[in-house]
Design a protein around this motif. Structure first.
Motif, short mmCIF file in Angstrom:
data_model
loop_
_atom_site.label_atom_id
_atom_site.label_comp_id
_atom_site.label_asym_id
_atom_site.label_seq_id
_atom_site.Cartn_x
_atom_site.Cartn_y
_atom_site.Cartn_z
N ALA B 337 0.83 -1.20 0.00
CA ALA B 337 0.00 0.00 0.00
C ALA B 337 0.87 1.25 0.00
N ILE B 338 1.95 1.25 0.79
CA ILE B 338 2.85 2.41 0.81
C ILE B 338 3.50 2.58 -0.57
N SER B 339 3.91 1.47 -1.17
CA SER B 339 4.48 1.53 -2.52
C SER B 339 3.45 2.07 -3.50
N ALA B 340 2.19 1.70 -3.29
CA ALA B 340 1.14 2.18 -4.19
C ALA B 340 1.02 3.70 -4.10
N VAL B 341 1.16 4.25 -2.89
CA VAL B 341 1.14 5.71 -2.74
C VAL B 341 2.26 6.32 -3.58
N VAL B 342 3.47 5.79 -3.40
CA VAL B 342 4.63 6.35 -4.10
C VAL B 342 4.47 6.19 -5.62
N ALA B 343 4.09 4.99 -6.05
CA ALA B 343 4.04 4.72 -7.49
C ALA B 343 2.97 5.55 -8.18
N SER B 344 1.76 5.63 -7.59
CA SER B 344 0.70 6.39 -8.25
C SER B 344 0.98 7.89 -8.14
N ALA B 345 1.58 8.33 -7.03
CA ALA B 345 1.89 9.75 -6.89
C ALA B 345 2.95 10.17 -7.89
N ARG B 346 3.89 9.25 -8.19
CA ARG B 346 4.93 9.59 -9.15
C ARG B 346 4.33 9.79 -10.54
N LEU B 347 3.33 8.96 -10.86
CA LEU B 347 2.69 9.07 -12.18
C LEU B 347 1.61 10.14 -12.19
N THR B 348 1.30 10.72 -11.04
CA THR B 348 0.25 11.72 -10.80
C THR B 348 -1.16 11.19 -11.06
N ASN B 349 -1.29 9.91 -11.40
CA ASN B 349 -2.63 9.32 -11.52
C ASN B 349 -2.54 7.80 -11.33
N HIS B 350 -3.70 7.18 -11.18
CA HIS B 350 -3.72 5.72 -11.12
C HIS B 350 -3.99 5.19 -12.51
N SER B 351 -3.07 4.36 -13.03
CA SER B 351 -3.34 3.74 -14.33
C SER B 351 -3.58 2.26 -14.12
N ASN B 352 -4.30 1.67 -15.03
CA ASN B 352 -4.74 0.28 -14.84
C ASN B 352 -3.58 -0.71 -14.78
N ASP B 353 -2.46 -0.36 -15.44
CA ASP B 353 -1.36 -1.33 -15.48
C ASP B 353 -0.29 -1.04 -14.43
N ILE B 354 -0.63 -0.21 -13.45
CA ILE B 354 0.37 0.15 -12.44
C ILE B 354 0.86 -1.11 -11.70
N GLY B 355 2.17 -1.19 -11.50
CA GLY B 355 2.73 -2.31 -10.75
C GLY B 355 2.83 -3.61 -11.52
N THR B 356 2.53 -3.59 -12.82
CA THR B 356 2.64 -4.82 -13.59
C THR B 356 4.09 -5.31 -13.59
N LEU B 357 4.27 -6.58 -13.33
CA LEU B 357 5.59 -7.25 -13.26
C LEU B 357 6.42 -6.82 -12.04
N ASP B 358 5.83 -6.01 -11.16
CA ASP B 358 6.58 -5.60 -9.97
C ASP B 358 6.94 -6.79 -9.09
N GLU B 359 6.07 -7.83 -9.07
CA GLU B 359 6.39 -8.99 -8.23
C GLU B 359 7.75 -9.57 -8.62
N LEU B 360 8.03 -9.58 -9.92
CA LEU B 360 9.30 -10.15 -10.35
C LEU B 360 10.46 -9.24 -9.98
N ARG B 361 10.25 -7.93 -10.13
CA ARG B 361 11.32 -6.99 -9.76
C ARG B 361 11.61 -7.06 -8.26
N VAL B 362 10.53 -7.17 -7.49
CA VAL B 362 10.69 -7.19 -6.02
C VAL B 362 11.41 -8.46 -5.58
N ILE B 363 10.99 -9.60 -6.12
CA ILE B 363 11.64 -10.86 -5.75
C ILE B 363 13.10 -10.83 -6.21
N ALA B 364 13.32 -10.33 -7.44
CA ALA B 364 14.69 -10.26 -7.96
C ALA B 364 15.56 -9.36 -7.08
#
Lengths: 259, 432
Positions: B337-364
């Motif tokens: 949820a905190i990451s969601a604040v940062v990610a959507s705030a950086r893009l200045t809006n919520h887009s439908n594909d936000i965070g796509t493939l992040d699970e792989l980046r995070v695990i990596a």
């Protein structure tokens, strides 16, 4: 070997009465009763799968029995998990040693009972200091306080496991094959410790495969076979062969009868 | 008990400098690899990689994945995995976007721009993330469904819950205060950054001194004073250097002019303004400190590592490993949820594909940072460094002009290579 005087007129430290537990229809422990007096070592003997480890895990809180009762100093108690057992001053040294390999000796010693600072944070320095004190008593050659316990030898690991039981003032100690993974030297160390603990009035259940261990270390032996208690004997009254007969054939010494 | 196995090492071997400073070799290796990477890209791009501007951008791009990676360390240390973090981020982002643009202003009638809107939205997002995480943790811990399956299902479910909530639309613009958590829209400025940097130095030096004092109190051997001095010097230089670099990135003159015009003023000649430390980076640093304290200095952290090292031992020591699993996944959800604040705030809006493939980046990031999938090993700072290495690799290649498919191929190969190097390193040093 000199035996300490054990007064069996007093209230037993532990009484397990008529304990039963079954797993999927198999009676792993079937109406078994054992007891233990202060300063006494009771050996639990039997084949693999005879039910001795299962019985003792009911006392240490790892399993809950289906029926039967446990009395500590004559008081009926409920032991539902390892925390309850610890609250009754029952400590267990498991066959597999139950150490977290990735943590150091002090963290293992205090696992589940960490010392904390006034802020509620774990106090590693205080724990290491305590760990150094008790290891200085049990195994003065022990020096590897900073390494994870995976870096320790079998004997060193064993001394960490024993320290854990001793540090918290156990009244009742359960040792599950304490010498199984050890060399002769280290086995000697464990038997000396057992004598020392007996002298302090601690009662010990010793689970073993080894009849010689039992003959040497124990005061009494309870033999189990197929989940049932074959019998409890004073080791001074029996021979190795008597015990073997109990384990293998399930027959009482002196009697020629079958089960 | 006097004659147990003797310690065979006769005398303490002469310590080299790394041992004297008590530094972590693996961490040094990662920092070394990171430095080589940065210098390499800087040479290839003709000095464009290590500019204040690019370093600023790199840090704010890393924050979202790095925050989640700190939580992933705990998940992986306890021998679980969470494949749903990117999808969970999307759901949290969707919930927060809908809360601040639709629900609070229209349904509750607060009206757009109400000062409470960003904070209520963040609270709602945190609650949703934590509850979803706890729910997944409950399924793993109490229903004993493997975490791989629970979170693989979660990946599909939460990705599409986010879609359903927003009907797939981009929701924005987000609240201006909310946007300050994104990076470039919310920074401390030069003075604020320096003050913070000095406070951080003071805090670090106090920490070093306090630890030394404690060790002396318990009669342990401590590092020689010069070693403490060197360590203090390195830490001070690193903190102040970081602040200096971020302060060297100045707001473009055109943007400043527009800001002055918007206020109806004229910009004075020669006026400059630095960005300084972004609030999002501050948030990451704060989370890193909290998570490190949690890992090393609390019972929760001790139990997490003990359970990872030997689940049976943890259980027999009276640790409630099921409830522990719920806590770990709930924490992971809150961090999403905190990451969601940062990610959507950086893009200045919520887009439908936000965070796509992040699970792989995070695990990596967690794995490159030295977290062992077999459990029991991992550090928070390692995972953050892992995230930084991944992001540098990606942006560096983009800057050099490597094609997108090749970028991903390289990142994938680096992940596998990093784990191989780690395995070889552990064999060499005798760690299992």
């Amino acid at each position: 070997m000199a035996k300490f005087d054990i007064n069996r007129d007093q209230t037993p430290l532990v009484e397990m009465r008529d304990i039963c537990i079954s797993f999927g229809g198999v009676h792993a422990v079937d109406h078994v009763s054992v007891d233990l007096y202060p300063g006494e070592v009771v050996g639990l003997l039997g084949h693999n799968g005879a039910g001795k480890s299962t019985l003792i895990k009911i006392l240490s809180g790892a399993y809950q029995g289906d029926s039967g009762e446990i009395l500590i100093n004559g008081q009926k108690v409920e032991i539902n998990n390892p925390r309850d057992a610890r609250a009754h001053k029952i400590e267990t040294i498991y066959q597999t040693l139950a150490l977290a390999d990735n943590l150091d000796a002090a963290s293992n010693l205090f696992l589940g009972r960490e010392l904390v600072t006034s802020f509620g944070l774990v106090d590693d320095d205080a724990m290491e200091s305590e760990c150094r004190k008790i290891m200085g008593r049990l195994n003065p050659n022990f020096k590897k306080f900073a390494e994870p316990v995976s870096a320790l030898s079998g004997g060193q690991r064993q001394s960490v496991a024993i320290a854990r039981a001793v540090y918290f003032d156990a009244r009742i100690l359960i040792m599950d094959e304490p010498t199984a993974a050890l060399g002769p030297h280290e086995t000697q160390m464990v038997s000396e410790l057992i004598q020392q603990l007996k002298a302090e009035g601690i009662g010990i259940f010793l689970i073993s495969h080894d009849i010689h261990d039992v003959m040497e270390l124990c005061d009494r032996a309870s033999v189990m076979k197929n989940g049932k208690l074959v019998g409890t004997v004073d080791v001074d009254d029996v021979t190795d062969d008597d015990l073997l007969g109990m384990i293998i054939l399930g027959k009482q010494p002196g009697s020629s009868g079958a089960e | 008990m006097t004659h147990s196995d003797a310690d065979l090492s006769p005398a303490t071997p002469k310590k080299n400098i790394v041992q004297t400073l008590e530094l972590d070799l693996r961490l040094l290796g990662m920092i070394g690899a990171f430095a080589v990477l940065c210098i390499g890209f800087d040479l290839v791009t003709g000095g464009r990689f290590l500019t204040p501007r690019n370093i600023f951008n790199l840090t704010i791009q890393t924050v979202s994945v790095a925050i989640m990676a700190t939580g992933m360390v705990f998940v992986i240390v306890t021998r679980h995995i969470d494949l749903s973090v990117g999808a969970l981020l999307a759901t949290c982002s969707a919930v927060m976007a809908m809360t601040q643009t639709q629900f609070l202003p229209n349904v509750l009638g607060l009206g757009l721009g109400h000062p409470l809107i960003p904070w209520i939205s963040i609270a709602v997002g945190l609650l949703v993330g934590t509850l979803i995480g706890a729910f997944q943790g409950w399924m793993v811990g109490y229903l004993t469904i493997p975490a791989f399956i629970v979170t693989l299902g979660g990946l599909l479910v939460w990705r599409n819950v986010g879609w359903y909530l927003t009907s797939g639309k981009t929701i924005g613009p987000l609240d201006p205060t909310f946007q300050k958590f994104g990076g470039i829209n919310g920074t401390l400025g030069a003075t604020g950054s320096w003050i913070l940097g000095l406070l951080a130095v003071a805090g670090a030096l106090y920490g070093l001194w306090n630890s030394r004092r404690n060790k002396i109190k318990h009669g342990f051997t401590v590092k020689p004073l010069w070693a403490e001095g060197v360590l203090a010097g390195i830490i001070t230089a690193a903190i102040l250097g970081f602040v200096a670099i971020l302060n060297a990135y100045e707001v473009p003159t055109r943007k400043l002019q527009r800001m002055f015009e918007a206020r109806g003023e004229v910009m004075p000649e020669g006026f400059t303004q630095s960005y300084g430390i972004p609030i999002s980076v501050l948030l990451l640093i704060f989370i890193a400190i909290v998570m490190t304290i949690l890992a090393k200095r609390t019972r929760l952290g001790r139990y997490i590592f003990a359970t990872g090292g030997n689940p049976d031992a943890a259980e027999l020591s009276g640790i409630n490993t099921r409830w522990l699993t719920v806590k770990i996944f709930a924490l992971m959800g809150a961090l999403c949820a905190i990451s969601a604040v940062v990610a959507s705030a950086r893009l200045t809006n919520h887009s439908n594909d936000i965070g796509t493939l992040d699970e792989l980046r995070v695990i990596a990031a967690a794995v490159i940072g030295g977290t062992a999938l077999a459990g029991g090993l991992g550090t928070i700072h390692g995972a953050i460094l892992g995230a930084l290495i991944m992001q540098s690799l990606q942006s560096g290649m983009a800057m050099v002009g490597v094609d997108a498919p090749l970028q991903n191929i390289v990142v994938g190969a680096v992940l596998v290579l990093a784990v191989l190097i780690d395995i070889i390193y552990r064999k060499k040093t005798g760690e299992s």
